[in-house]
Design an enzyme around this catalytic site. Structure first.
Site, PDB file in Angstrom:
ATOM      1  N   LYS A   1      23.157  70.595  79.247  1.00 15.27           N
ATOM      2  CA  LYS A   1      22.080  71.482  78.818  1.00 15.27           C
ATOM      3  C   LYS A   1      20.759  70.871  79.251  1.00 15.27           C
ATOM      4  O   LYS A   1      20.372  69.795  78.784  1.00 15.27           O
ATOM      5  CB  LYS A   1      22.143  71.627  77.300  1.00 15.27           C
ATOM      6  CG  LYS A   1      21.072  72.523  76.746  1.00 15.27           C
ATOM      7  CD  LYS A   1      21.342  72.802  75.288  1.00 15.27           C
ATOM      8  CE  LYS A   1      20.227  73.573  74.655  1.00 15.27           C
ATOM      9  NZ  LYS A   1      20.443  73.775  73.229  1.00 15.27           N
TER      10      LYS A   1
ATOM     11  N   LYS B   1      24.122  75.030  81.364  1.00 14.23           N
ATOM     12  CA  LYS B   1      23.069  75.919  80.888  1.00 14.23           C
ATOM     13  C   LYS B   1      21.715  75.405  81.313  1.00 14.23           C
ATOM     14  O   LYS B   1      21.479  74.211  81.148  1.00 14.23           O
ATOM     15  CB  LYS B   1      23.214  75.947  79.370  1.00 14.23           C
ATOM     16  CG  LYS B   1      22.188  76.664  78.618  1.00 14.23           C
ATOM     17  CD  LYS B   1      22.491  76.519  77.160  1.00 14.23           C
ATOM     18  CE  LYS B   1      21.270  76.993  76.427  1.00 14.23           C
ATOM     19  NZ  LYS B   1      21.245  76.607  75.070  1.00 14.23           N
TER      20      LYS B   1
HETATM   21  C1  PBG Z   1      19.938  75.840  70.362  1.00 16.68           C
HETATM   22  C2  PBG Z   1      20.061  76.698  71.546  1.00 16.68           C
HETATM   23  C3  PBG Z   1      19.082  77.123  72.451  1.00 16.68           C
HETATM   24  C4  PBG Z   1      19.694  78.040  73.295  1.00 16.68           C
HETATM   25  C5  PBG Z   1      21.024  78.115  72.923  1.00 16.68           C
HETATM   26  N1  PBG Z   1      21.238  77.259  71.851  1.00 16.68           N
HETATM   27  C6  PBG Z   1      17.645  76.870  72.521  1.00 16.68           C
HETATM   28  C7  PBG Z   1      17.030  75.598  72.797  1.00 16.68           C
HETATM   29  O1  PBG Z   1      17.635  74.570  73.111  1.00 16.68           O
HETATM   30  O2  PBG Z   1      15.815  75.620  72.668  1.00 16.68           O
HETATM   31  C8  PBG Z   1      19.020  78.810  74.380  1.00 16.68           C
HETATM   32  C9  PBG Z   1      19.706  80.059  74.775  1.00 16.68           C
HETATM   33  C10 PBG Z   1      18.874  81.001  75.546  1.00 16.68           C
HETATM   34  O3  PBG Z   1      17.761  80.684  75.995  1.00 16.68           O
HETATM   35  O4  PBG Z   1      19.352  82.126  75.728  1.00 16.68           O
HETATM   36  N2  PBG Z   1      19.684  74.530  70.547  1.00 16.68           N
END
Ligand code: PBG
Length: 325
Positions: free
Chosen positions: A193, A246
């Site tokens: 991520k 992601k």
């Molecule tokens: C929670 C999380 C996030 C997303 C998914 N789970 C946000 C972040 O890390 O700020 C983002 C998903 C999206 O942008 O569609 N930590």
């Protein structure tokens, strides 16, 4: 002698389809849904046109479409009324996501439910972990994440998806699930991520923007790819059943490399910013929404994703059914 066949053969559509290297199916799609506390609420999310926040009682209206379209799963994000330092409503038995999971499994038992396991929507400071000395404290956060995962499994979640990027979270969640009798609950790890600007609209949707600092100490540097492989391999070792990369489109090379290195299914999350970008261009009449959404999904699958998490999952599954992709 080498015989060169012309590339511009006039093939029928059915031959093209038969021989195509990449296919999409509804079963590979996951639809993310935002659930907020309250009753009788369906509200727009301004930064994500077409996406809504549902209260638990109105949730079945959108789940019905997901179930009818036979998509792979829905992914739930809870937006609680009450936030505190340690995100306690995230593991409340009667918390908004636990309620949503119970309703979903009661109304649509065959629809696979994934619970997002994180703290940022539930903490007053908006970070994904507990704060100590102005910084996120990894180890004390692990225990909370495990409690959240177990509470979601208790409510009936088929899969939990830890997204907070704490080190050791998969190991500790697997142990906690097994100890509480949830040996069949799978873990879909957000292993890779990136600290991405593409999460902007999500933070508006879920009210989860950090109140100070940023997430760069626990999310990954977009400049690094080998680090992604390292994170993915560690999570598989720790017991992840599936791995996620992601965002998706800016990281197709990462999806490809991760797919080559791990032996579990790989998912790619086409995040909020990717969705809003496509939506905005389409609403202005600058791009053809259906065509860019299909082409993007195919690219993500071609890069190696077995599973695609996308806010376009419902439309995509309809286009796939009508053989428009
Ligand atoms: C929670 C999380 C996030 C997303 C998914 N789970 C946000 C972040 O890390 O700020 C983002 C998903 C999206 O942008 O569609 N930590």
């Amino acid at each position: 002698m080498i015989r060169i066949r012309p590339r511009r053969l006039r093939l029928t559509q059915s031959i093209r389809d038969m021989a195509s290297e990449t296919r999409l199916s509804s079963s590979m799609l996951v639809y993310p849904v935002f659930i907020r506390e309250g009753n009788n609420i369906i509200e727009d999310i301004p930064a994500m046109p077409g996406q809504k926040r549902y209260s638990p009682d109105t949730l079945p209206r959108i789940l019905e479409r997901a179930a009818n379209n036979r998509i792979g799963a829905v992914l739930f994000f809870g937006i609680p009324e009450h936030k505190d330092e340690c995100g306690s409503s995230a593991y409340d038995e009667d918390g908004v996501i636990q309620k949503a999971i119970r309703i979903s499994k009661r109304e649509f038992p065959n629809l696979t439910v994934i619970g997002d396991v994180c703290l940022c929507e539930y903490t007053s400071h908006g970070h994904c972990g507990l704060i100590r000395n102005n910084d996120v404290d990894n180890d004390s956060t692990l225990e909370l994440l495990s409690r959240i995962a177990v509470s979601q499994a208790d409510a009936g979640a088929d899969i939990v998806a830890p997204s907070s990027m704490m080190d050791g979270q998969i190991h500790s969640i697997r142990d906690a699930l097994d100890d509480s009798g949830h040996t069949d609950t799978l873990i879909f790890s957000y292993a890779v991520k990136y600290a991405s600007a593409f999460y902007g609209p999500f933070r508006e949707a879920a009210g989860s923007a950090p109140s100070f600092g940023d997430r760069k100490t626990y999310q990954m540097n977009p400049k690094n790819k080998r680090e992604a492989l390292k994170e993915a391999l560690i999570d598989v070792e720790e017991g992840a059943d599936m791995i996620m990369v992601k965002p998706a489109l800016p990281y197709l090379d990462v999806i490809h490399s991760v797919k080559e290195r791990v032996l579990v299914p790989v998912g790619a999350y086409c995040v909020s910013g990717e969705y809003s970008m496509m939506k905005a261009a389409a609403q202005n009449g600058w791009l053809d929404e259906k065509r860019i959404v299909c082409e993007s999904a195919i690219s993500i699958a071609r890069a190696g994703a077995d599973i695609i998490i996308t806010y376009h999952a419902l439309e995509l599954s309809e286009w796939i059914r009508n053989e428009e992709v």
